[in-house]
Design a protein around this motif. Structure first.
Motif, PDB file in Angstrom:
ATOM      1  N   VAL A 188       3.327  17.693 -10.650  1.00  0.00           N
ATOM      2  CA  VAL A 188       3.356  18.608  -9.519  1.00  0.00           C
ATOM      3  C   VAL A 188       2.971  17.822  -8.274  1.00  0.00           C
ATOM      4  CG1 VAL A 188       2.349  20.661  -8.477  1.00  0.00           C
ATOM      5  CG2 VAL A 188       2.756  20.596 -10.943  1.00  0.00           C
ATOM      6  N   THR A 189       3.806  17.882  -7.264  1.00  0.00           N
ATOM      7  CA  THR A 189       3.511  17.196  -6.009  1.00  0.00           C
ATOM      8  C   THR A 189       2.902  18.189  -5.039  1.00  0.00           C
ATOM      9  OG1 THR A 189       5.350  15.653  -6.333  1.00  0.00           O
ATOM     10  CG2 THR A 189       4.481  15.874  -4.099  1.00  0.00           C
ATOM     11  N   ILE A 190       1.737  17.849  -4.515  1.00  0.00           N
ATOM     12  CA  ILE A 190       1.043  18.721  -3.579  1.00  0.00           C
ATOM     13  C   ILE A 190       0.987  18.030  -2.230  1.00  0.00           C
ATOM     14  CG2 ILE A 190      -1.117  19.926  -3.097  1.00  0.00           C
ATOM     15  CD1 ILE A 190      -1.733  19.839  -6.059  1.00  0.00           C
ATOM     16  N   ASP A 191       1.441  18.724  -1.200  1.00  0.00           N
ATOM     17  CA  ASP A 191       1.386  18.177   0.152  1.00  0.00           C
ATOM     18  C   ASP A 191       0.005  18.434   0.741  1.00  0.00           C
ATOM     19  OD1 ASP A 191       4.035  17.336   0.110  1.00  0.00           O
ATOM     20  OD2 ASP A 191       4.774  19.293   0.735  1.00  0.00           O
ATOM     21  N   LEU A 192      -0.712  17.355   1.036  1.00  0.00           N
ATOM     22  CA  LEU A 192      -2.040  17.453   1.629  1.00  0.00           C
ATOM     23  C   LEU A 192      -1.971  17.047   3.098  1.00  0.00           C
ATOM     24  CD1 LEU A 192      -4.236  15.771  -1.143  1.00  0.00           C
ATOM     25  CD2 LEU A 192      -3.889  18.211  -0.754  1.00  0.00           C
ATOM     26  N   PRO A 193      -2.807  17.641   3.934  1.00  0.00           N
ATOM     27  CA  PRO A 193      -2.877  17.183   5.332  1.00  0.00           C
ATOM     28  C   PRO A 193      -3.217  15.693   5.379  1.00  0.00           C
ATOM     29  CG  PRO A 193      -4.108  19.235   5.035  1.00  0.00           C
ATOM     30  CD  PRO A 193      -3.720  18.761   3.664  1.00  0.00           C
ATOM     31  N   LEU A 194      -2.666  15.003   6.348  1.00  0.00           N
ATOM     32  CA  LEU A 194      -2.878  13.558   6.453  1.00  0.00           C
ATOM     33  C   LEU A 194      -4.353  13.224   6.563  1.00  0.00           C
ATOM     34  CD1 LEU A 194      -1.680  10.744   6.677  1.00  0.00           C
ATOM     35  CD2 LEU A 194      -1.464  11.093   9.145  1.00  0.00           C
ATOM     36  N   SER A 195      -5.108  14.044   7.288  1.00  0.00           N
ATOM     37  CA  SER A 195      -6.535  13.791   7.452  1.00  0.00           C
ATOM     38  C   SER A 195      -7.257  13.840   6.105  1.00  0.00           C
ATOM     39  CB  SER A 195      -7.153  14.804   8.409  1.00  0.00           C
ATOM     40  OG  SER A 195      -6.953  16.136   7.927  1.00  0.00           O
ATOM     41  N   MET A 196      -6.859  14.783   5.240  1.00  0.00           N
ATOM     42  CA  MET A 196      -7.485  14.909   3.926  1.00  0.00           C
ATOM     43  C   MET A 196      -7.085  13.742   3.026  1.00  0.00           C
ATOM     44  SD  MET A 196      -7.241  18.104   1.223  1.00  0.00           S
ATOM     45  CE  MET A 196      -7.919  19.260   2.421  1.00  0.00           C
ATOM     46  N   MET A 197      -5.810  13.332   3.102  1.00  0.00           N
ATOM     47  CA  MET A 197      -5.331  12.231   2.273  1.00  0.00           C
ATOM     48  C   MET A 197      -6.033  10.928   2.630  1.00  0.00           C
ATOM     49  SD  MET A 197      -3.378  11.863  -0.241  1.00  0.00           S
ATOM     50  CE  MET A 197      -3.073  10.395  -1.216  1.00  0.00           C
ATOM     51  N   LYS A 198      -6.318  10.725   3.918  1.00  0.00           N
ATOM     52  CA  LYS A 198      -7.030   9.520   4.338  1.00  0.00           C
ATOM     53  C   LYS A 198      -8.441   9.495   3.756  1.00  0.00           C
ATOM     54  CE  LYS A 198      -4.537   8.559   8.649  1.00  0.00           C
ATOM     55  NZ  LYS A 198      -4.640   8.485  10.131  1.00  0.00           N
ATOM     56  N   LYS A 199      -9.066  10.669   3.705  1.00  0.00           N
ATOM     57  CA  LYS A 199     -10.417  10.740   3.144  1.00  0.00           C
ATOM     58  C   LYS A 199     -10.402  10.432   1.648  1.00  0.00           C
ATOM     59  CE  LYS A 199     -12.033  14.055   6.587  1.00  0.00           C
ATOM     60  NZ  LYS A 199     -12.448  15.448   6.863  1.00  0.00           N
ATOM     61  N   PHE A 200      -9.394  10.949   0.929  1.00  0.00           N
ATOM     62  CA  PHE A 200      -9.284  10.624  -0.493  1.00  0.00           C
ATOM     63  C   PHE A 200      -9.034   9.134  -0.691  1.00  0.00           C
ATOM     64  CE2 PHE A 200      -8.447  15.199  -1.459  1.00  0.00           C
ATOM     65  CZ  PHE A 200      -9.365  15.329  -2.486  1.00  0.00           C
ATOM     66  N   SER A 201      -8.225   8.545   0.181  1.00  0.00           N
ATOM     67  CA  SER A 201      -7.958   7.103   0.077  1.00  0.00           C
ATOM     68  C   SER A 201      -9.235   6.294   0.289  1.00  0.00           C
ATOM     69  CB  SER A 201      -6.901   6.691   1.102  1.00  0.00           C
ATOM     70  OG  SER A 201      -5.673   7.335   0.839  1.00  0.00           O
ATOM     71  N   GLU A 242       0.824  -1.204   0.000  1.00  0.00           N
ATOM     72  CA  GLU A 242       0.000   0.000   0.000  1.00  0.00           C
ATOM     73  C   GLU A 242       0.860   1.257   0.000  1.00  0.00           C
ATOM     74  OE1 GLU A 242      -3.978  -1.641   2.348  1.00  0.00           O
ATOM     75  OE2 GLU A 242      -2.347  -0.680   3.477  1.00  0.00           O
ATOM     76  N   LYS A 243       1.931   1.242   0.783  1.00  0.00           N
ATOM     77  CA  LYS A 243       2.822   2.393   0.830  1.00  0.00           C
ATOM     78  C   LYS A 243       3.543   2.590  -0.496  1.00  0.00           C
ATOM     79  CE  LYS A 243       6.633   4.387   3.520  1.00  0.00           C
ATOM     80  NZ  LYS A 243       7.583   4.160   4.634  1.00  0.00           N
ATOM     81  N   TYR A 244       3.981   1.498  -1.108  1.00  0.00           N
ATOM     82  CA  TYR A 244       4.664   1.588  -2.402  1.00  0.00           C
ATOM     83  C   TYR A 244       3.725   2.140  -3.478  1.00  0.00           C
ATOM     84  CZ  TYR A 244       6.984   0.130  -6.710  1.00  0.00           C
ATOM     85  OH  TYR A 244       7.549   0.114  -7.961  1.00  0.00           O
ATOM     86  N   ILE A 245       2.497   1.636  -3.495  1.00  0.00           N
ATOM     87  CA  ILE A 245       1.523   2.125  -4.477  1.00  0.00           C
ATOM     88  C   ILE A 245       1.261   3.610  -4.271  1.00  0.00           C
ATOM     89  CG2 ILE A 245      -0.895   1.987  -5.192  1.00  0.00           C
ATOM     90  CD1 ILE A 245      -0.778  -1.007  -4.661  1.00  0.00           C
ATOM     91  N   GLU A 246       1.136   4.014  -3.013  1.00  0.00           N
ATOM     92  CA  GLU A 246       0.885   5.426  -2.713  1.00  0.00           C
ATOM     93  C   GLU A 246       2.023   6.304  -3.214  1.00  0.00           C
ATOM     94  OE1 GLU A 246       0.093   8.218   1.228  1.00  0.00           O
ATOM     95  OE2 GLU A 246      -0.141   6.059   1.355  1.00  0.00           O
ATOM     96  N   GLU A 247       3.252   5.832  -3.077  1.00  0.00           N
ATOM     97  CA  GLU A 247       4.398   6.595  -3.564  1.00  0.00           C
ATOM     98  C   GLU A 247       4.388   6.725  -5.083  1.00  0.00           C
ATOM     99  OE1 GLU A 247       7.661   4.394  -2.065  1.00  0.00           O
ATOM    100  OE2 GLU A 247       7.516   5.185  -0.005  1.00  0.00           O
TER     101      GLU A 247
END
Length: 260
Positions: A169-182, A149-154
């Motif tokens: 373009v790499t955008i840094d998202l808050p962890l809480s927001m990234m979990k919701k997208f996941s 899962e971590k490799y795929i995310e990368e």
């Protein structure tokens, strides 16, 4: 002779109908058996659901739309859920994983859950192969699901447009927001996070760039054609010529002053 032939065909058709119904009942019975011990039979459940979806789902039977007017064909997945006792979402998930990985593409060294983690991605086969090869090289056994899962995310964390040359373009998202997208990727849209993000932000980015093009053109040339990006020699020339033409087309304003 003709009568015998016709009767033979009728008997054959009737027999096929009986086989059709009997096969459906066999699939349902087998799915009920397998649902008692889900973790051991994920692949077989998915394969049976695919078979049933292909042969018994009214949406795939080629029924003309005009024949359905005024009728409500049964919901295949709801029927399967009621018969088997598993949720519609679970049944569709098992079927989607089986569809993404036909028998010849299933990696024997990995669990069904590994395949689940990768099934929504275009490069799913490559990700599973990497999980096996990297793990064997490092530890002598395939990597865990969490590693996969971590490799795929990368690999999936940058948005790219396949239809035209582009830059990432790499955008840094808050962890809480990234979990919701996941969660949306896994449970609702069943596609990579980068595609969901791109679909959400692209209209906003296009609107922002159109607004900037208009504002900059009006500031520099007091005119804009509604589409030209105001940078580059040809664009500047086009906008300048348009501005001069607009001024030339304007009628002069005549002011009459009354002299006492």
């Amino acid at each position: 002779m003709a009568l015998a032939f016709t009767q033979s065909k009728a008997d054959e058709a009737f027999s096929s109908m009986e086989d059709f119904g009997a096969r459906y009942e066999r699939i349902i019975a087998r799915l009920k058996e397998l649902s008692i011990n889900l973790s051991a039979y994920m692949w077989e459940i998915g394969d049976l659901l695919l078979e049933a979806d292909c042969d018994f789902n009214p949406q795939h039977l080629g029924i003309p739309a005009y024949m359905l007017i005024g009728n409500h064909p049964p919901n295949f997945w709801k029927q399967m859920s009621d018969c088997i006792g598993l949720s519609v979402a679970s049944l569709k998930l098992y079927a989607n994983v089986a569809r993404a990985f036909p028998h010849e593409k299933r990696v024997a060294e990995l669990t069904w859950s590994h395949h689940l983690a990768a099934h929504i991605y275009v490069d799913r086969d490559k990700y599973l192969r990497k999980c096996v090869d990297a793990g064997m090289e490092e530890y002598g056994k395939p990597h865990t699901i969490r590693w996969l899962e971590k490799y795929i995310e990368e690999q999936e964390n940058c948005v790219q447009m396949a239809a035209e040359p582009c830059r990432s373009v790499t955008i840094d998202l808050p962890l809480s927001m990234m979990k919701k997208f996941s969660d949306l990727a896994k449970h609702k849209f069943h596609k990579p996070v980068k595609e969901i993000v791109m679909e959400a932000v692209q209209p906003a980015l296009e609107a922002y760039l159109a607004k900037m093009a208009h504002e900059i053109s009006m500031w520099l040339y007091e005119w804009h054609d509604g589409e030209t990006w105001p940078f580059g020699y040809e664009a500047k020339k086009k906008l300048a010529e348009g501005s001069w033409k607009k001024r030339a087309d304007m009628k002069p304003i005549v002011t009459i002053r009354r002299i006492a």
